[in-house]
Design an enzyme around this catalytic site. Sequence first.
Site, short mmCIF file in Angstrom:
data_model
loop_
_atom_site.label_atom_id
_atom_site.label_comp_id
_atom_site.label_asym_id
_atom_site.label_seq_id
_atom_site.Cartn_x
_atom_site.Cartn_y
_atom_site.Cartn_z
N GLY A 1 0.83 -1.20 0.00
CA GLY A 1 0.00 0.00 0.00
C GLY A 1 0.87 1.25 0.00
N SER A 2 0.42 2.25 0.74
CA SER A 2 1.02 3.59 0.61
C SER A 2 2.47 3.69 1.10
CB SER A 2 0.17 4.61 1.37
OG SER A 2 -1.09 4.69 0.76
N THR A 3 2.97 2.74 1.90
CA THR A 3 4.38 2.83 2.30
C THR A 3 5.28 2.81 1.07
OG1 THR A 3 4.27 0.46 2.75
CG2 THR A 3 4.23 1.91 4.65
#
Lengths: 572, 112
Positions: A287-289
Amino acid sequence: MAGSLSRGRRYVLLLLLLCGFGVVLFRLVTLQVLQAAVLSAQADRQHQKTVSLEGARGTIVDRHGKILAMNVEVPSVFGVPNTVDSPLKTARQLSPILHVRTDELERKLRQDRRFVWLARKLDPEQGRRLDRLSLDGIGVVMEGRRFYPKGPLLAHVLGFSGMDGEGLEGVEHRYEPYLHGEKRMMVLQRDALGHTVFPKGMMERSPTPGHSLTLTIDEVIQYIVERELEDAVGRARAKSGTMIVLDPKTGAVLAMAVSPRFDPNAVSALSRDRWRNRALTDTYEPGSTMKAMMAAAAIEERVVRPNTMVFGENGHMMVANTVIHDHERLGWVSFAQVIQKSSNIGAVKTGMALGEQRLYRYLQAFGFGQRTEIDLPGEGAGLVSNPRDWGRRSIASISIGQEIGVTPLQMVSAVAALANGGVLMKPYVVSEIRDAEGQILKQIPPQTRRRIVSPETARSVTKILEGVVTDGTGGKAAIPGFRVAGKTGTAQQIDGDTKTYSTSRFVASFAGYVPSDIPRLAMIVIIDEPQDKKASGGSVAAPVFSRVGEQVLSYLGVPSDAPITLAMASRR
Amino acid sequence: MKTLTVFLGLCLVFVFVWERVDVVRIGYQIERLKRDKTVLERQRDELRVKFSTLSASDRIAKLATEKLGMSLPQQGQIIVVQSRPRPSGVHPSGIALVELKVARNDLPSGRF
């Protein structure tokens, strides 16, 4: 005439004697020379019984020498059935000491065998009670038993060893050639009637112990990590949790924890699922990491700068017949704000500007899709497909951490590379191998893998990631008195039935480093499937980062690098 | 002369026998010491495991919180400051001068 007869008789007699001696000599040569080896082995088999015993297994200690695993010699009891006069009586005497049923012991002692184990690896006190009994046909021999004195602490990294002392998981398995002691063959002598004569020195120690390992792990840091992770998983009623702490300068693993834990002292009843080290075996969509790495690639390639303005499309954008959403309606924002607000649309636009080939090249450079080669068994490589296999939406998906599978270890290594000025280090858990006398046989130095981005790019990304904590989605990762850089991630999981992204099952994570100017710790926190549908990386994982970071920095004596405000001090 | 020779011969035999007996005696002594050493090494290993078990961080934390009434410091209660003596050296009082990187006005009054 008589004299010649006498001489003839003498010759005959001499001939007979010579023949007799010749036969004896021939037989002697046959037995002693030609068949010597075979007969000797046959004789040994008849009057000797050999039992294999392992030498003491090497000790495993943390970086300060605290014992994490060691062998203690404990008694094992065996029987020689053909020398036991009354199996029932002997079994009755042994049963209360060995805690084995009388009928089972009696059955073993009635077997038509020359050697049978009755009970192995008992407590020392049981051995002392057996010594006092002094039963015929019952012997005690010392064997190494593996103890993990810290119980469940670090169990997923240490692994465990089997009944015969062989390493089956974790460090125990990976370093088996160094840890195992020399095998000793114990010879039991038997007399002409087949009775066993116990040799002298049966209670002596096993010979040549294995080598000892010094880990990079710090027992105190590991304890803090496990306590906070267990607490967070419990509070979020999550399926599991994973946390890794690295020294970004060296790649040394300071702590690696998986929740739920297990006790390696009592592992026989547990399934593999329980003792698998998810930190390096399991892949997840980050995801956003992933936006942190994508930002580094885009800045390095001069596709964007932190202050480049990006239009947020007011929260909706169509890519390849699919609508990309943002959780916040954004207009024109800087690229730094794209990362700080975790804008999917901004990240997708940047990824598309970077292009498939460059994005793929940086994914590989950060180590995704390949094993980190950490010195632990069972590591997964993750999933990064080649651009020629990408679909129309793939570049958009990968830019926001979907359509890509990474291990927690890969992700924390990539984040540690940003903390380390753009240089990727190889993670490792064993720093030294010593022999039984404590002499260093091998030192394992930090290993540089490659430079991924320039120090200037790493600094720019660090500034952006600091903003994630001060002004963005990662506010709860803040640590009073320290500048923290990091990125939140809340990634939906694929629903096995519908093959689409689940709306209820997701992975909440936070990856970052602290202090951000001279990083001492690079950490990742992953909470798998928290029950609260509104939970996110910022609400579930970031607080764990903060609590662990503050305690570990205090333990390491790292001085504050930022002013402490009342608001921060009373945040909780 | 003959008596002296017999006497010397007897002395040699006596010394030889004495030496053999001593060798056997010392051999037994060595064996006994080896056994003692083994037992002591085993006890040492048992004690090392016991020490390691008793000094585990989670056990100490549990004892501290449950028996001694201690608690973990709350966030913001721990401030590590860098000790940096001035070029002139240590303060005459013997206390090392430290540079606080903490905004003093922000500290909660009465707590530090």
